[in-house]
Write a protein that holds these residues in place. Structure first.
Motif, PDB file in Angstrom:
ATOM      1  N   PRO A   1      -1.417  -7.533  -4.172  1.00 41.06           N
ATOM      2  CA  PRO A   1      -0.222  -7.738  -3.338  1.00 41.06           C
ATOM      3  C   PRO A   1       0.409  -6.412  -2.926  1.00 41.06           C
ATOM      4  O   PRO A   1       0.286  -5.401  -3.615  1.00 41.06           O
ATOM      5  N   LEU A   2       1.109  -6.461  -1.803  1.00 44.11           N
ATOM      6  CA  LEU A   2       1.744  -5.248  -1.293  1.00 44.11           C
ATOM      7  C   LEU A   2       2.817  -4.723  -2.232  1.00 44.11           C
ATOM      8  O   LEU A   2       3.129  -3.530  -2.233  1.00 44.11           O
ATOM      9  N   THR A   3       3.381  -5.601  -3.018  1.00 42.53           N
ATOM     10  CA  THR A   3       4.431  -5.172  -3.947  1.00 42.53           C
ATOM     11  C   THR A   3       3.895  -4.208  -5.010  1.00 42.53           C
ATOM     12  O   THR A   3       4.678  -3.498  -5.645  1.00 42.53           O
ATOM     13  N   GLU A   4       2.573  -4.174  -5.207  1.00 43.87           N
ATOM     14  CA  GLU A   4       1.980  -3.257  -6.188  1.00 43.87           C
ATOM     15  C   GLU A   4       1.455  -1.982  -5.540  1.00 43.87           C
ATOM     16  O   GLU A   4       0.770  -1.189  -6.192  1.00 43.87           O
ATOM     17  N   LEU A   5       1.751  -1.796  -4.264  1.00 45.06           N
ATOM     18  CA  LEU A   5       1.235  -0.624  -3.557  1.00 45.06           C
ATOM     19  C   LEU A   5       1.701   0.673  -4.202  1.00 45.06           C
ATOM     20  O   LEU A   5       0.915   1.621  -4.357  1.00 45.06           O
ATOM     21  N   HIS A   6       2.973   0.718  -4.610  1.00 42.41           N
ATOM     22  CA  HIS A   6       3.497   1.947  -5.195  1.00 42.41           C
ATOM     23  C   HIS A   6       2.788   2.311  -6.488  1.00 42.41           C
ATOM     24  O   HIS A   6       2.629   3.490  -6.817  1.00 42.41           O
ATOM     25  N   ARG A   7       2.318   1.310  -7.244  1.00 41.31           N
ATOM     26  CA  ARG A   7       1.652   1.578  -8.523  1.00 41.31           C
ATOM     27  C   ARG A   7       0.338   2.323  -8.314  1.00 41.31           C
ATOM     28  O   ARG A   7       0.001   3.234  -9.077  1.00 41.31           O
ATOM     29  N   TYR A   8      -0.412   1.937  -7.274  1.00 37.34           N
ATOM     30  CA  TYR A   8      -1.686   2.609  -7.009  1.00 37.34           C
ATOM     31  C   TYR A   8      -1.463   3.977  -6.372  1.00 37.34           C
ATOM     32  O   TYR A   8      -2.225   4.914  -6.612  1.00 37.34           O
ATOM     33  N   ARG A   9      -0.407   4.098  -5.583  1.00 36.10           N
ATOM     34  CA  ARG A   9      -0.143   5.381  -4.941  1.00 36.10           C
ATOM     35  C   ARG A   9       0.296   6.447  -5.935  1.00 36.10           C
ATOM     36  O   ARG A   9       0.160   7.645  -5.666  1.00 36.10           O
ATOM     37  N   GLU A  10       0.813   6.043  -7.054  1.00 33.37           N
ATOM     38  CA  GLU A  10       1.240   7.006  -8.065  1.00 33.37           C
ATOM     39  C   GLU A  10       0.080   7.615  -8.829  1.00 33.37           C
ATOM     40  O   GLU A  10       0.265   8.620  -9.527  1.00 33.37           O
ATOM     41  N   GLN A  11      -1.114   7.045  -8.718  1.00 37.42           N
ATOM     42  CA  GLN A  11      -2.278   7.545  -9.440  1.00 37.42           C
ATOM     43  C   GLN A  11      -3.013   8.572  -8.576  1.00 37.42           C
ATOM     44  O   GLN A  11      -3.391   8.295  -7.453  1.00 37.42           O
ATOM     45  N   ASP A  12      -3.223   9.747  -9.125  1.00 34.49           N
ATOM     46  CA  ASP A  12      -3.781  10.863  -8.358  1.00 34.49           C
ATOM     47  C   ASP A  12      -5.237  10.662  -7.967  1.00 34.49           C
ATOM     48  O   ASP A  12      -5.699  11.247  -6.986  1.00 34.49           O
ATOM     49  N   ASP A  13      -5.985   9.873  -8.689  1.00 31.03           N
ATOM     50  CA  ASP A  13      -7.415   9.711  -8.404  1.00 31.03           C
ATOM     51  C   ASP A  13      -7.713   8.420  -7.640  1.00 31.03           C
ATOM     52  O   ASP A  13      -8.858   7.979  -7.593  1.00 31.03           O
ATOM     53  N   VAL A  14      -6.701   7.800  -7.032  1.00 28.59           N
ATOM     54  CA  VAL A  14      -6.875   6.520  -6.357  1.00 28.59           C
ATOM     55  C   VAL A  14      -6.621   6.698  -4.858  1.00 28.59           C
ATOM     56  O   VAL A  14      -5.661   7.351  -4.441  1.00 28.59           O
ATOM     57  N   ILE A  15      -7.525   6.102  -4.072  1.00 27.63           N
ATOM     58  CA  ILE A  15      -7.383   6.055  -2.607  1.00 27.63           C
ATOM     59  C   ILE A  15      -7.096   4.612  -2.231  1.00 27.63           C
ATOM     60  O   ILE A  15      -7.775   3.682  -2.689  1.00 27.63           O
ATOM     61  N   VAL A  16      -6.095   4.405  -1.382  1.00 27.45           N
ATOM     62  CA  VAL A  16      -5.623   3.055  -1.071  1.00 27.45           C
ATOM     63  C   VAL A  16      -5.771   2.792   0.423  1.00 27.45           C
ATOM     64  O   VAL A  16      -5.514   3.677   1.256  1.00 27.45           O
ATOM     65  N   TRP A  17      -6.186   1.571   0.710  1.00 27.86           N
ATOM     66  CA  TRP A  17      -6.232   1.107   2.107  1.00 27.86           C
ATOM     67  C   TRP A  17      -5.488  -0.221   2.211  1.00 27.86           C
ATOM     68  O   TRP A  17      -5.700  -1.136   1.404  1.00 27.86           O
ATOM     69  N   VAL A  18      -4.635  -0.320   3.217  1.00 23.22           N
ATOM     70  CA  VAL A  18      -3.895  -1.541   3.503  1.00 23.22           C
ATOM     71  C   VAL A  18      -4.156  -1.923   4.954  1.00 23.22           C
ATOM     72  O   VAL A  18      -3.998  -1.089   5.859  1.00 23.22           O
ATOM     73  N   ASP A  19      -4.556  -3.171   5.170  1.00 19.33           N
ATOM     74  CA  ASP A  19      -4.825  -3.668   6.522  1.00 19.33           C
ATOM     75  C   ASP A  19      -3.832  -4.783   6.833  1.00 19.33           C
ATOM     76  O   ASP A  19      -3.815  -5.816   6.160  1.00 19.33           O
ATOM     77  N   LEU A  20      -3.015  -4.556   7.854  1.00 21.83           N
ATOM     78  CA  LEU A  20      -2.023  -5.539   8.279  1.00 21.83           C
ATOM     79  C   LEU A  20      -2.469  -6.128   9.608  1.00 21.83           C
ATOM     80  O   LEU A  20      -2.446  -5.459  10.643  1.00 21.83           O
ATOM     81  N   CYS A  21      -2.861  -7.388   9.577  1.00 23.88           N
ATOM     82  CA  CYS A  21      -3.312  -8.084  10.782  1.00 23.88           C
ATOM     83  C   CYS A  21      -2.220  -9.064  11.205  1.00 23.88           C
ATOM     84  O   CYS A  21      -1.906  -9.998  10.465  1.00 23.88           O
ATOM     85  N   ALA A  22      -1.652  -8.832  12.381  1.00 23.25           N
ATOM     86  CA  ALA A  22      -0.513  -9.620  12.875  1.00 23.25           C
ATOM     87  C   ALA A  22       0.562  -9.708  11.803  1.00 23.25           C
ATOM     88  O   ALA A  22       0.945 -10.798  11.365  1.00 23.25           O
ATOM     89  N   PRO A  23       1.094  -8.564  11.353  1.00 27.86           N
ATOM     90  CA  PRO A  23       2.030  -8.575  10.222  1.00 27.86           C
ATOM     91  C   PRO A  23       3.405  -9.107  10.599  1.00 27.86           C
ATOM     92  O   PRO A  23       3.826  -9.060  11.753  1.00 27.86           O
ATOM     93  N   GLY A  24       4.084  -9.584   9.582  1.00 26.49           N
ATOM     94  CA  GLY A  24       5.467 -10.019   9.745  1.00 26.49           C
ATOM     95  C   GLY A  24       6.419  -8.869   9.474  1.00 26.49           C
ATOM     96  O   GLY A  24       6.029  -7.818   8.968  1.00 26.49           O
ATOM     97  N   PRO A  25       7.687  -9.042   9.776  1.00 22.99           N
ATOM     98  CA  PRO A  25       8.660  -7.945   9.582  1.00 22.99           C
ATOM     99  C   PRO A  25       8.809  -7.525   8.131  1.00 22.99           C
ATOM    100  O   PRO A  25       9.046  -6.349   7.849  1.00 22.99           O
ATOM    101  N   ASP A  26       8.682  -8.459   7.182  1.00 23.74           N
ATOM    102  CA  ASP A  26       8.832  -8.103   5.770  1.00 23.74           C
ATOM    103  C   ASP A  26       7.718  -7.175   5.306  1.00 23.74           C
ATOM    104  O   ASP A  26       7.971  -6.193   4.580  1.00 23.74           O
ATOM    105  N   GLU A  27       6.485  -7.463   5.703  1.00 24.88           N
ATOM    106  CA  GLU A  27       5.361  -6.614   5.304  1.00 24.88           C
ATOM    107  C   GLU A  27       5.477  -5.219   5.914  1.00 24.88           C
ATOM    108  O   GLU A  27       5.241  -4.205   5.255  1.00 24.88           O
TER     109      GLU A  27
END
Length: 323
Positions: free
Chosen positions: A19-45
């Motif tokens: 879930p997007l709510t856990e995005l910050h947890r992965y971004r805090e790790q120095d050895d992790v690369i993150v990809w997020v794909d938003l297809c027709a996203p809503g305003p909250d996302e």
């Protein structure tokens, strides 16, 4: 709305569809690369991702707005790339494009799409391998632009084949002229749209590859140059095809003019064939006495002059190609 997420640790896929709510947890790790794909996203996302990556409001507006030109912009906290994937219908020659926006913030790549017309699965298949661990998010961006550039090449090839078919239609007497005109304008419209997508992308790639941007590592320079060469090739290809379509239209007009001249020449020849017998019959039809008037031999002479003059003119014009 469809959201896709992936996290790689040391180049190996560690987590998917979190879930997007856990995005910050992965971004805090120095050895992790993150990809997020938003297809027709809503305003909250969009709001959540923009807050997490500290995205510039102007860049977010460009990503959500339709019809933005392909470009590459640098912001203090991230990079922004806007591009278009294209596809050509081989039967109609119609080109369709799908907008793709990408935010590059550190070790995170976020792609934003208004619809699912672009095959993102083809991009993810390019990301597997050791290059991800060695070159990080630059490898992810390369996979995206490489898939887009390959789509440009495929579209140019389809339009090239359609142009060859158009040449065959031009010299096919069974093909109506209206069909040639319609096909020509359809292809020309698609070529103009293709060039409108490709030319700005050429400049965007040049800016993205600059050393001060820091996205393209030494090991990726050759790969990005290859993508840039593909975009340059499509640009030149589109220009040459556009000139070819223009040449086809000019040739079609020339053929029509030549056909009109041929018709006029034949009509003039037949008019001359008819004019001489008309002169003979007009002479013998005058209401004053003349040698042979009212005699059988006078009618025979009249008929003989008609046949002889028509035959001579027909043979003469035929030899000169007027009939």
């Amino acid at each position: 709305m469809r959201t896709g997420t992936r996290a790689w640790r040391s180049g190996v896929l560690a987590e998917e569809n979190f879930p997007l709510t856990e995005l910050h947890r992965y971004r805090e790790q120095d050895d992790v690369i993150v990809w997020v794909d938003l297809c027709a996203p809503g305003p909250d996302e969009v709001r959540l991702v923009a807050h997490e990556l500290r995205l510039d409001a102007h860049a977010v507006e460009d990503a959500l707005a339709a019809g933005e030109r392909p470009k590459f912009d640098r912001y203090p906290s991230h990079l922004f790339l806007n591009t278009y994937a294209v596809r050509v219908d081989a039967s109609t020659g119609e080109l369709t494009s799908h907008e793709i926006s990408a935010f590059i913030a550190g070790r995170t790549l976020v792609t934003v799409r208004p619809d699912d017309g672009f095959d993102m699965d083809a991009v993810t298949r390019r990301w597997d391998g050791r290059m991800l661990a060695a070159h990080g998010v630059g490898h992810l961006v390369h996979g995206l632009v490489d898939e887009v550039a390959d789509g440009y090449l495929a579209a140019a090839q389809v339009l090239d084949d359609a142009s060859e078919d158009l040449e065959d239609m031009l010299f096919d007497e069974r093909t109506p002229e209206q069909a040639v005109h319609r096909r020509s304008f359809e292809l020309r419209k698609s070529l103009v749209l293709l060039r409108r997508r490709v030319v700005p992308m050429r400049d965007a790639l040049s800016a993205l590859m600059r050393p001060e941007v820091g996205l393209v590592t030494d090991g990726l320079v050759a790969s990005y140059r290859d993508v840039h060469d593909h975009v340059l090739r499509v640009t030149e290809w589109a220009d040459s095809l556009r000139d070819l379509i223009t040449s086809v239209l000019d040739t079609n007009l020339t053929i029509q003019s030549n056909q009109m001249n041929l018709v006029m020449k034949k009509l003039t020849g037949w008019a001359a064939v008819i004019a001489v017998p008309t002169l003979v019959t007009g002479f013998f039809g005058q209401n004053v006495p003349f040698p042979g008037n009212g005699e059988d031999w006078g009618f025979a002479v009249d008929l003989a002059l008609l046949l002889i003059s028509m035959t001579i003119l027909f043979v003469l014009f035929r030899r000169r190609g007027w009939l």
